[in-house]
Design a protein around this motif. Structure first.
Motif, PDB file in Angstrom:
ATOM      1  N   ASN A   1       0.874  -1.176   0.000  1.00 57.60           N
ATOM      2  CA  ASN A   1       0.000   0.000   0.000  1.00 57.60           C
ATOM      3  C   ASN A   1       0.910   1.225   0.000  1.00 57.60           C
TER       4      ASN A   1
ATOM      5  N   ALA B   1       1.315   5.709  -0.516  1.00 60.82           N
ATOM      6  CA  ALA B   1       0.679   7.031  -0.557  1.00 60.82           C
ATOM      7  C   ALA B   1       1.718   8.062  -0.967  1.00 60.82           C
TER       8      ALA B   1
ATOM      9  N   THR C   1       2.212  11.931  -0.684  1.00 63.12           N
ATOM     10  CA  THR C   1       1.637  12.999   0.138  1.00 63.12           C
ATOM     11  C   THR C   1       2.433  14.286  -0.026  1.00 63.12           C
TER      12      THR C   1
ATOM     13  N   THR D   1      -4.046  12.494   5.606  1.00 61.65           N
ATOM     14  CA  THR D   1      -3.851  11.150   6.140  1.00 61.65           C
ATOM     15  C   THR D   1      -4.301  11.081   7.593  1.00 61.65           C
TER      16      THR D   1
ATOM     17  N   ASN E   1      -3.841   5.052   8.291  1.00 60.06           N
ATOM     18  CA  ASN E   1      -3.740   4.864   6.842  1.00 60.06           C
ATOM     19  C   ASN E   1      -2.883   3.641   6.508  1.00 60.06           C
TER      20      ASN E   1
ATOM     21  N   ALA F   1      -0.801   2.961   4.182  1.00 56.23           N
ATOM     22  CA  ALA F   1       0.560   3.123   3.662  1.00 56.23           C
ATOM     23  C   ALA F   1       1.576   3.439   4.748  1.00 56.23           C
TER      24      ALA F   1
ATOM     25  N   ILE G   1      -2.981  14.208   0.906  1.00 57.46           N
ATOM     26  CA  ILE G   1      -2.878  13.047   0.010  1.00 57.46           C
ATOM     27  C   ILE G   1      -2.985  13.506  -1.446  1.00 57.46           C
TER      28      ILE G   1
ATOM     29  N   THR H   1      -3.006   7.612  -3.709  1.00 59.05           N
ATOM     30  CA  THR H   1      -2.805   6.366  -2.970  1.00 59.05           C
ATOM     31  C   THR H   1      -3.035   5.205  -3.927  1.00 59.05           C
TER      32      THR H   1
END
Length: 200
Positions: free
Chosen positions: A98, A100, A102, A140, A144, A146, A154, A157
């Motif tokens: 996973n 993200a 950001t 986030t 979360n 990730a 974010i 994702t």
């Protein structure tokens, strides 16, 4: 006659002891030579995970920038107008990551989040995140998937389940509905990438 009976008894006794010894040795041997080979393999499969994030020296610096429309913002090119970066994941086995992408606002920002728009594409300019005010971005949470710290904006994702390299381009501009004060204004965003494999 007594002697013959006595000899027979001794012979029967010796045979009885010999049979008993053979039986005990046979049982002992059988008990210690028992083995069973399994036919089902017990396996643990893990994936190898590597993530990397690279950013070149160019970046975006909004200082005293004038408000522009989304059409003009999406067309920005070149140094100080676009920020290109690469995210690569190497995955082997049956692992999923996973991740993200950001953004974190710098402490030196004097423009409000509602006055700045961001636009994320791949490096072929295919849209990933439509022009969006920073104030409208989701942040986030501590839960979360990730593993990103809470409170970051974010940008994107997703998951990686295979080896992949993705190249991104970020544009940032002052929104056309922002009324800039007469003093010098500045806005800084730093891009971060986080990845985490879920526990199995």
């Amino acid at each position: 006659m007594n002697n013959t009976n006595s000899s027979k008894q001794v012979l029967v006794s010796i045979l009885g002891v010999a049979i008993l010894i053979v039986a005990v040795v046979g049982i002992s041997f059988a008990a210690f030579s028992y083995s069973k080979t399994g036919t089902v393999a017990n396996t643990i499969t893990t994936g190898t995970i590597t993530m990397s994030y690279s950013e070149p020296t160019n970046g975006i610096n909004l200082t005293n920038a004038l408000p522009i429309t989304d059409t003009a913002g999406k067309a920005l090119t070149g140094n100080n107008n676009t920020f290109d970066f690469t995210v690569a994941a190497t995955v082997s086995g049956s692992t999923t990551i996973n991740y993200a992408i950001t953004a974190v606002k710098g402490d030196e920002c004097t423009v409000a989040d509602s006055g700045v728009k961001v636009y994320l594409t791949d490096q072929e300019d295919a849209q990933i995140l439509a022009p969006t005010k920073v104030s409208a971005l989701t942040t986030t949470t501590s839960e979360n998937a990730a593993g990103a710290p809470a409170g970051q904006y974010i940008l994107k994702t997703g998951t990686y389940s295979e080896t992949k390299t993705e190249e991104y381009r970020l544009r940032m501009w002052v929104a056309d509905d922002y009324t800039a004060p007469s003093t010098q204004q500045k806005y800084v965003l730093k891009v971060n990438v986080y990845g985490q494999a879920p526990a199995k």
